[in-house]
Scaffold this motif. Structure first.
Motif, short mmCIF file in Angstrom:
data_model
loop_
_atom_site.label_atom_id
_atom_site.label_comp_id
_atom_site.label_asym_id
_atom_site.label_seq_id
_atom_site.Cartn_x
_atom_site.Cartn_y
_atom_site.Cartn_z
N GLN A 160 0.84 -1.19 0.00
CA GLN A 160 0.00 0.00 0.00
C GLN A 160 0.89 1.25 0.00
N HIS A 161 0.63 2.17 -0.94
CA HIS A 161 1.51 3.31 -1.06
C HIS A 161 0.74 4.56 -1.49
N SER A 162 1.40 5.69 -1.35
CA SER A 162 0.82 6.97 -1.73
C SER A 162 1.21 7.33 -3.17
N GLU A 163 0.78 8.52 -3.61
CA GLU A 163 1.01 8.93 -4.99
C GLU A 163 2.41 9.47 -5.23
N ASN A 164 3.21 9.60 -4.18
CA ASN A 164 4.53 10.21 -4.30
C ASN A 164 5.61 9.25 -4.82
N ILE A 165 5.23 8.02 -5.14
CA ILE A 165 6.22 6.99 -5.50
C ILE A 165 6.20 6.71 -7.00
N ILE A 166 7.40 6.68 -7.59
CA ILE A 166 7.58 6.24 -8.97
C ILE A 166 8.26 4.87 -8.92
N PHE A 167 7.61 3.85 -9.45
CA PHE A 167 8.18 2.50 -9.49
C PHE A 167 8.89 2.30 -10.83
N VAL A 168 10.15 1.86 -10.77
CA VAL A 168 10.93 1.62 -12.00
C VAL A 168 11.64 0.27 -11.89
N PRO A 169 11.94 -0.36 -13.03
CA PRO A 169 12.72 -1.61 -13.00
C PRO A 169 14.21 -1.29 -12.85
N HIS A 170 15.03 -2.34 -12.77
CA HIS A 170 16.48 -2.16 -12.70
C HIS A 170 16.99 -1.84 -14.11
N ASP A 171 16.74 -0.62 -14.52
CA ASP A 171 17.10 -0.15 -15.85
C ASP A 171 17.68 1.24 -15.70
N LYS A 172 18.95 1.41 -16.07
CA LYS A 172 19.65 2.67 -15.82
C LYS A 172 18.92 3.88 -16.38
N GLU A 173 18.47 3.79 -17.63
CA GLU A 173 17.83 4.95 -18.26
C GLU A 173 16.50 5.29 -17.61
N LYS A 174 15.75 4.26 -17.22
CA LYS A 174 14.46 4.51 -16.56
C LYS A 174 14.67 5.10 -15.16
N ILE A 175 15.72 4.67 -14.47
CA ILE A 175 16.05 5.24 -13.16
C ILE A 175 16.43 6.71 -13.32
N LYS A 176 17.25 7.02 -14.32
CA LYS A 176 17.65 8.41 -14.57
C LYS A 176 16.43 9.28 -14.90
N GLU A 177 15.55 8.75 -15.72
CA GLU A 177 14.34 9.48 -16.09
C GLU A 177 13.48 9.77 -14.86
N ALA A 178 13.34 8.78 -13.98
CA ALA A 178 12.53 8.95 -12.78
C ALA A 178 13.17 9.95 -11.81
N ILE A 179 14.49 9.89 -11.66
CA ILE A 179 15.19 10.84 -10.79
C ILE A 179 14.99 12.26 -11.30
N ASN A 180 15.14 12.45 -12.59
CA ASN A 180 14.96 13.78 -13.17
C ASN A 180 13.53 14.28 -12.96
N ILE B 50 6.33 17.33 -8.18
CA ILE B 50 6.79 17.77 -6.85
C ILE B 50 5.63 18.37 -6.06
N ASN B 51 4.81 19.16 -6.71
CA ASN B 51 3.65 19.76 -6.03
C ASN B 51 2.65 18.69 -5.61
N MET B 52 2.48 17.67 -6.47
CA MET B 52 1.59 16.56 -6.11
C MET B 52 2.11 15.82 -4.89
N CYS B 53 3.44 15.63 -4.79
CA CYS B 53 4.03 14.98 -3.62
C CYS B 53 3.77 15.79 -2.35
N LYS B 54 3.84 17.11 -2.48
CA LYS B 54 3.61 17.98 -1.32
C LYS B 54 2.18 17.89 -0.81
#
Length: 384
Positions: free
Chosen positions: A316-336, A345-349
């Motif tokens: 069970q989780h909130s809307e502030n989480i981005i789930f990504v696989p072990h994929d370098k480019e997808k991790i970079k995209e999610a971090i950005n 960011i406003n939605m997380c707040k």
């Protein structure tokens, strides 16, 4: 005088339990002792029992953790823990055993309590994840424990579906939020002085905590490498806290050390004091990895989370989480996205928080102390 014997085996678990300990100690008619075991007594994981000693609790040490990076080592460590805990419980003769979560100490405590006719209070039952032994252990503990303190309504309903009697189940929220609420704010200067870091108020940094998964042990080191490749290519200042003691962690630590030596903007720590950790959570641009902190605590703090891989999926989780696989480019995209997407960011707040209000500990302690210890409590019945 009621005697409570609590058991803890890892830093993250103690972080959740500490506010409950504090509440028990505040009662005049309660004696609390804390069995510290598992990774708390490991130099690899920073001898975190010292944090518990520093907080002033009466501790009993139980060494059980084998120096192993294999699944078999975890099984053997559990056997040692059950034997040692049995001797401690027989000697101390507590009124209640208190434990949290889904690790070795949870199942060991539940087994010992059940066989010795001592009631077990279990915090954080009814939760679910995917691809990890923790799920099975957590539900097994539920079937052995006598009082249940799930942290959300959904988790409480899951416990009821397991056939537990409704009067045993109390939805209380997550005690870790109590600890966060109580921690004073620390300045960047104070944090930098204590950690030897160079964090700046207007510069984004990443807090990274990634653990191995029991069903993917052989991939643990490579999974850590993929995450750190993404971090290193983006160049954000990153603070890493070592993984837990599960099989695969040694390989992950090797990779962490390799990247820390190569990049001066990556800093790794075996463990961190609670006040520093909370303030890093408050100030970070995002929490990266697969720690339960991203699920349980981040919604309270309104911070973005990038969860890598299968650990924590289906929880069970909130809307502030981005789930990504072990994929370098997808991790970079999610971090950005977590750092630069103003809409996200406003939605997380403004995200929802299903894990409570920061006042769970008093509820837990009051219920434990006011529950009669009798045959009704000790002799469990299934409702179907």
């Amino acid at each position: 005088m009621k005697k409570i014997l609590a058991v803890t085996g890892i830093r993250s678990e103690y972080f959740i339990l500490q506010p409950v300990f504090e509440e028990f100690v505040s009662k005049k008619d309660v004696c609390l002792k804390v069995v510290v075991t598992g990774a708390h007594l490991s130099p690899v994981h920073g001898y975190t029992y010292k944090l518990i000693e520093r907080d002033g609790y009466d501790i009993i040490k139980l060494e059980n953790l084998l120096s192993s990076d294999f699944l078999s080592g975890r099984c053997k460590s559990l056997g040692i823990q059950i034997m040692g805990l049995t001797d401690i419980v027989v000697r101390e003769n507590p009124d209640w055993l208190l434990v949290l979560g889904d690790r070795e100490e949870s199942i060991a405590t539940a087994i010992v309590g059940t066989y010795l006719n001592i009631p077990v209070a279990h915090i954080c039952g009814g939760d679910r994840v995917v691809g990890n032994i923790d799920d099975s252990v957590r539900h097994a503990v539920t079937k052995l424990a006598h009082l249940h303190f799930p942290v959300t309504r959904e988790n409480g309903e899951r416990i009821l579906k397991m056939g537990e009697e409704p009067w045993r189940v109390h939805v209380v929220g997550n005690p870790a939020l109590d600890s966060i609420r109580k921690q004073p704010d620390l300045s960047f200067d104070c944090i930098n002085k204590k950690l030897g870091t160079d964090l700046k108020e207007n510069t984004s940094f990443i807090l990274l905590i990634q653990h191995p998964l029991s069903s993917e042990v052989g991939q643990a080191g490579e999974q850590m490498r993929i995450t750190l490749q993404a971090v290193s290519e983006l160049g954000y200042y990153t603070i890493i806290i070592y993984p837990n003691s599960d099989a695969g962690s040694y390989e992950m630590i090797k990779v962490i050390n390799e990247f820390e030596q190569k990049y001066d903007f990556i800093k790794a720590y075996k463990t961190l004091p609670r006040d520093i950790f909370v303030n890093l959570q408050r100030k970070t641009a995002l929490l990266l990895g697969n720690s339960s902190s991203g699920i349980l605590e981040a919604p309270f703090l309104k911070i973005p989370v990038v969860n890598v891989g299968n650990r924590q999926r289906q929880r069970q989780h909130s809307e502030n989480i981005i789930f990504v696989p072990h994929d370098k480019e997808k991790i970079k995209e999610a971090i950005n996205k977590a750092i630069n997407d103003k809409e996200f960011i406003n939605m997380c707040k403004n995200c929802s928080n299903p894990y409570g209000d920061g006042y769970s500990s008093k509820r837990i302690v009051d219920i434990v102390l006011n529950t009669p210890i009798d045959s009704k409590l000790l002799n469990k019945q299934i409702v179907y």
